[in-house]
Design an enzyme around this catalytic site. Structure first.
Site, PDB file in Angstrom:
ATOM      1  N   LEU A 141      41.495  41.944  47.752  1.00  0.00           N
ATOM      2  CA  LEU A 141      40.846  40.675  47.432  1.00  0.00           C
ATOM      3  C   LEU A 141      40.523  40.707  45.940  1.00  0.00           C
ATOM      4  O   LEU A 141      40.138  41.750  45.412  1.00  0.00           O
ATOM      5  CB  LEU A 141      39.548  40.487  48.224  1.00  0.00           C
ATOM      6  CG  LEU A 141      39.656  40.316  49.743  1.00  0.00           C
ATOM      7  CD1 LEU A 141      38.257  40.147  50.349  1.00  0.00           C
ATOM      8  CD2 LEU A 141      40.528  39.121  50.118  1.00  0.00           C
ATOM      9  N   ASP A 142      40.687  39.567  45.265  1.00  0.00           N
ATOM     10  CA  ASP A 142      40.312  39.492  43.856  1.00  0.00           C
ATOM     11  C   ASP A 142      38.838  39.872  43.690  1.00  0.00           C
ATOM     12  O   ASP A 142      38.038  39.698  44.612  1.00  0.00           O
ATOM     13  CB  ASP A 142      40.520  38.073  43.321  1.00  0.00           C
ATOM     14  CG  ASP A 142      41.993  37.678  43.275  1.00  0.00           C
ATOM     15  OD1 ASP A 142      42.832  38.576  43.153  1.00  0.00           O
ATOM     16  OD2 ASP A 142      42.282  36.471  43.361  1.00  0.00           O
ATOM     17  N   ARG A 143      38.490  40.355  42.509  1.00  0.00           N
ATOM     18  CA  ARG A 143      37.119  40.780  42.238  1.00  0.00           C
ATOM     19  C   ARG A 143      36.102  39.717  42.670  1.00  0.00           C
ATOM     20  O   ARG A 143      35.110  40.024  43.324  1.00  0.00           O
ATOM     21  CB  ARG A 143      36.946  41.067  40.746  1.00  0.00           C
ATOM     22  CG  ARG A 143      35.499  41.451  40.388  1.00  0.00           C
ATOM     23  CD  ARG A 143      35.196  41.119  38.934  1.00  0.00           C
ATOM     24  NE  ARG A 143      35.782  42.075  38.024  1.00  0.00           N
ATOM     25  CZ  ARG A 143      35.182  43.181  37.605  1.00  0.00           C
ATOM     26  NH1 ARG A 143      33.977  43.486  38.025  1.00  0.00           N
ATOM     27  NH2 ARG A 143      35.777  43.983  36.759  1.00  0.00           N
ATOM     28  N   ARG A 242      44.822  30.212  44.868  1.00  0.00           N
ATOM     29  CA  ARG A 242      44.366  29.737  43.569  1.00  0.00           C
ATOM     30  C   ARG A 242      45.439  28.876  42.891  1.00  0.00           C
ATOM     31  O   ARG A 242      45.142  27.812  42.323  1.00  0.00           O
ATOM     32  CB  ARG A 242      43.977  30.929  42.693  1.00  0.00           C
ATOM     33  CG  ARG A 242      42.822  31.732  43.287  1.00  0.00           C
ATOM     34  CD  ARG A 242      42.612  33.078  42.604  1.00  0.00           C
ATOM     35  NE  ARG A 242      42.153  32.904  41.221  1.00  0.00           N
ATOM     36  CZ  ARG A 242      41.899  33.934  40.407  1.00  0.00           C
ATOM     37  NH1 ARG A 242      42.055  35.186  40.844  1.00  0.00           N
ATOM     38  NH2 ARG A 242      41.484  33.713  39.175  1.00  0.00           N
TER      39      ARG A 242
END
Length: 306
Positions: A141-143, A242
């Site tokens: 997962l992205d930060r 995104r």
């Protein structure tokens, strides 16, 4: 006058192994096997990871024992793992760890960033129980994306999950707070994703040029300049949601990299709410859900529950 040496303290008793001769549940087996130990004492030993089955710590009271297995009782309390920061464990067995990660915590270190990560914390967590234990990244997962994330405890499990990901994973549902009012109640976005030289993903205008990505969405709420969407991934490409939200003119709130303009959300408006999959070793259906953070619901405060 010469002092007498202090008597040395006796060493704590070492682990004792007990063979399993017939099928049973772990707690019931221990109550029968450990004469003189009370139920609460045995439950405490289970909770502290002092009971191992075939070399793996087991904490479940109703764990199913089979003939031929070995139960090992460790009298010494294991060293406590440091407290987890920015994540909580939703599920753990000898093969898997499923966690709920907060926004702001890196999944794993990168070349540029060597900071405290979910991966490093979970490595310390498993090694507190078994010094040679390891964890392995399955997906990321992205930060600044929060929610459900899974780790493997062996290379075999990691490879099974990654090789058969599309067959084993039955549901990956996200909640996305996006800019603007999404008028369509639901929709599907499909494109071919590529990565630029600056490491930014984008949708290619040409068919078959890149990795095919498919995202389904359903509008849950709109208001105050935002929409809350339920997003279901058919494919799992890097930054897929995104890019696709930017493609339809409704970038993820707080996502400056992919076109967000408003500045009032101090995180990425993306949350991995549900992960459902078949257990890679025994085929059981597993489903985990992480509560939607309040920050993503704040624009709709007082307008009912999502």
């Amino acid at each position: 006058m010469q002092k007498k040496p202090k008597p040395s303290r006796p060493s704590p008793p070492g682990p004792r192994a007990y063979p399993v001769r017939e099928a049973d549940e772990l707690l019931r087996y221990l109550l029968k096997t450990l004469a003189g130990q009370g139920r609460n004492s045995i439950k405490a030993m289970l909770a502290r990871g002092q009971i191992h089955v075939d070399g793996q710590a087991v904490t479940a009271y109703n764990y199913s024992l089979q003939p031929g297995q070995t139960v090992t009782v460790h009298k010494e309390k294991p060293p406590e793992a440091p407290p987890l920061v920015g994540l909580s464990i939703l599920y753990e067995d000898e093969h898997l760890l499923v966690v709920d990660k907060d926004a702001g915590l890196l999944s794993i270190a990168t070349e540029q960033e060597k900071e405290w990560t979910a991966y490093r914390q979970l490595m310390e967590h498993v090694r507190a129980q078994k010094p040679e234990a390891r964890v392995f990244i399955v997906h990321r997962l992205d930060r600044d994306t929060s929610g459900v994330m899974m780790f493997a405890k062996s290379e075999e499990v990691q490879q099974r999950l990654q090789t058969h990901w599309r067959d084993l994973v039955k549901e990956r549902t996200y909640v996305a707070l996006v800019e603007g009012a999404v008028r369509k109640p639901e929709g599907t976005i499909a494109s071919w994703l590529k990565e630029s030289k600056t490491l930014k993903m984008y949708s290619s205008p040409y068919p078959n040029d890149g990795q095919h990505a498919v995202t389904h969405y359903r509008t849950l709420r709109t208001g105050n300049g935002y929409s809350l969407l339920e997003v279901n991934l058919e494919t799992g490409r890097k930054n897929q949601i995104r890019v696709h939200m930017q493609d339809i003119g409704h970038p993820i709130a707080g996502d400056k990299k992919y076109g967000a303009r408003l500045r009032d959300l101090h995180r990425l408006g993306l949350h991995a709410k549900v992960l459902a999959f078949e257990h890679p070793m025994d085929g059981r259906m597993m489903r985990f859900e992480a509560e939607v953070p309040k920050a993503l619901l704040r624009p709709f405060a007082g307008k009912g529950k999502a």
